[in-house]
Scaffold this motif. Structure first.
Motif: not given
Length: 198
Positions: A17-18, A23-24, A91-92, A191-197
């Motif tokens: 689901x991540x 992809x949002x 940032x990462x 880590x919160x889910x976000x539009x990043x790898x």
């Protein structure tokens, strides 16, 4: 979904689901990945400088850096092709968390690089599958590029691990990697889910 085997034995599996969440906002996702590829190239060149006394390290890491820069360029071209712009680097936090736990100098730097590449491989695999039905990223050329990225990340993870073993000995590198696998699992879980790898 076919089973996935990461290049390192990651101890926290990313839920499928991540990828839907990532992809949002595909413009943010590609922007973040462009920044990550550039940082990965710089990491490889920096490590090559520290491993200059190892015969194969410099050539291996320079080729790795070239590959990362090629991916950086192609992600930028993808952004342009979709009519998007490169967003600022946010940032990462995941990579920053790993680096904050480092205390063993070069060995840790090699293993952190290996872990980041292994996690990227896993997440690109998830993105490749989820993007197949995405209205923008679902094209065959883009899916092929995601597969290429996934396979390259796997090779990079193995390369960094191999260099750690060559420089510090297999047993010492494996013991430290075992410790790092727990730290990496802790870092990725928070880590919160976000539009990043990551």
């Amino acid at each position: 979904m076919n089973a996935f085997t990461p290049p390192l034995a990651l101890r926290a599996e990313t839920p499928s689901e991540w990828a839907e969440a990532a992809l949002a906002d595909p413009e943010a996702l590609l922007s973040d990945h462009a920044h990550c590829e550039k940082k990965a190239a710089l990491t490889a060149l920096n490590l090559a400088r520290h491993l200059g006394d190892m015969a194969r390290a410099a050539g291996l890491l320079e080729r790795l850096a070239e590959e990362e820069l090629d991916h950086h360029r192609r992600v930028l071209e993808g952004l342009q092709g979709f009519g998007w712009t490169l967003r600022p680097d946010r940032g990462n936090p995941y990579a920053q968390a790993l680096h904050r736990s480092a205390s063993k100098g070069l060995l840790d730097q090699l293993l952190i690089a290996a872990l980041i590449e292994a996690r990227s491989c896993e997440r690109l695999w998830l993105l490749e599958r989820a993007a197949a039905t995405h209205p923008t990223l679902g094209s065959a050329p883009w899916l092929a590029f995601l597969l290429e990225l996934e396979r390259c990340e796997a090779g990079h993870a193995q390369a960094y691990r191999s260099l750690a073993e060559e420089r510090f000995g297999r047993e010492a590198a494996q013991q430290r990697l075992d410790w790092w696998l727990d730290r990496e699992a802790e870092a990725i879980r928070i880590q919160p889910w976000r539009s990043a790898v990551h």
